[in-house]
Design a protein around this motif. Structure first.
Motif, PDB file in Angstrom:
ATOM      1  N   SER A  99       0.829  -1.209   0.000  1.00 40.25           N
ATOM      2  CA  SER A  99       0.000   0.000   0.000  1.00 40.25           C
ATOM      3  C   SER A  99       0.857   1.251   0.000  1.00 40.25           C
ATOM      4  N   ALA A 133      -6.025  -1.089  -4.232  1.00 38.87           N
ATOM      5  CA  ALA A 133      -7.175  -0.419  -3.626  1.00 38.87           C
ATOM      6  C   ALA A 133      -8.433  -1.281  -3.701  1.00 38.87           C
ATOM      7  N   ARG A 161      -9.733   0.328  -0.405  1.00 35.09           N
ATOM      8  CA  ARG A 161      -9.256   1.656  -0.042  1.00 35.09           C
ATOM      9  C   ARG A 161      -9.662   2.636  -1.136  1.00 35.09           C
ATOM     10  N   LEU A 218      -7.153   5.486  -2.209  1.00 33.77           N
ATOM     11  CA  LEU A 218      -6.051   5.029  -3.056  1.00 33.77           C
ATOM     12  C   LEU A 218      -6.546   4.798  -4.478  1.00 33.77           C
TER      13      LEU A 218
END
Length: 312
Positions: free
Chosen positions: A105, A160, A165, A168
């Motif tokens: 990440s 993501a 996420r 992101l």
């Protein structure tokens, strides 16, 4: 092996030490009371096998060390220690198969940020590819592929999706779309300039181009190659074998397709513009699908392996 350097509030140090001691694959534990000044606290260091790293990092985040203190992770290139060898042997699975989600990440966050440097690399790569398509020069095409930074945002989108996420995903999509829009717009201007100084011509673009004609003629081979490249690129990121990314970069025709579309647009050639745009979108879609599927498969396989190890 990974080396962790932690700054922990004094009241949480015992919990951190207990977590490290319970982690199979962790060793070389060092505690330095009141050694940290900013933020104030204790310094805790340890080494952990890569395959046990994700679980330990998740536990540390649950304790809030990332907000109340600090977590720094480094890769150990060489460790001459029997304890380190035993830790790697005791940890379940193989280090090359382990996915450090926090590291992934963080890496994709950095690579998928819309920055001046990112735009510069993508624009330069597109302009180099523009020279390649006009001259029908495969060497320039390969060079442009290697320079292009577009795999970062693609990996960010895949990460993501798997990690859920949205920020992101939004950042990566923005970098991808805005980056290609800027690069192609500037390349149109570059093409017009090169035509004005008689270095580009419409006849060169429309001539028989055996080395680069495939760029504006997408087919199933384009999709298959992009899928394979997406899998290889994702594996190179999760296994820290970044050298494989160079091979991935020169396997797909994202940047050359964008370049061919820009040059064709400058001459009003709608056929090549549309064909190149299809090639670009096809490659982006295939890499995203393949990368996401690869991460999901790795996540599932690793969870099964961890469950099997816990049972044993």
């Amino acid at each position: 092996m990974l080396h962790l350097r932690l700054i922990t509030p004094s009241e949480k140090t015992d919990e951190v030490v207990l977590l490290i001691e319970k982690t199979v694959g962790a060793t070389h534990l060092v505690v330095l009371p009141d050694a940290a000044r900013n933020p104030a606290g204790d310094v805790v260091m340890c080494d952990v096998a890569r395959e046990a790293g994700d679980e330990l990092l998740a536990g540390l985040r649950e304790l809030g060390i990332d907000t109340s203190g600090s977590i720094a992770v480094e890769t150990i290139d060489l460790s001459l220690s029997d304890r380190a060898e035993k830790a790697e042997a005791d940890a379940p699975g193989e280090g090359a198969d382990a996915v450090l989600w926090e590291h992934l990440s963080d890496a994709t966050h950095e690579e998928s940020t819309l920055s001046v440097t990112y735009l510069a690399f993508l624009t330069l790569a597109t302009m180099i590819a523009a020279c390649g398509v006009v001259l029908d020069n495969a060497i320039l095409i390969v060079g442009a592929m290697a320079v292009g930074p577009e795999f970062g945002p693609l990996a960010g989108i895949c990460t993501a999706i798997v990690q859920r996420r949205p920020r992101l995903a939004l950042r990566s999509t923005n970098a991808l779309l805005v980056g290609f829009a800027v690069a192609m717009t500037l390349t149109v201007g570059f093409s017009l300039f090169m035509d004005a100084v008689d270095l580009f011509s419409e006849q060169q673009l429309k001539a028989d181009r055996p080395n680069t004609g495939f760029i504006y003629a997408p087919d199933w081979f384009s999709f298959v190659v992009a899928v394979l490249a997406g899998i290889a690129g994702t594996l190179s990121l999760t296994s820290a074998k970044s050298g494989a990314l160079v091979g991935v970069a020169i396997s797909v025709t994202t940047v050359p397709a964008a370049a061919n579309a820009a040059v064709a647009l400058s001459y009003g050639d709608t056929k090549q513009t549309w064909g190149s745009t299809e090639q670009l979108l096809l490659n982006l879609l295939a890499i995203t699908i393949a990368g996401t599927a690869t991460l999901l498969t790795q996540k599932w396989l690793w969870s099964k392996q961890r469950k099997r190890a816990n049972v044993l």
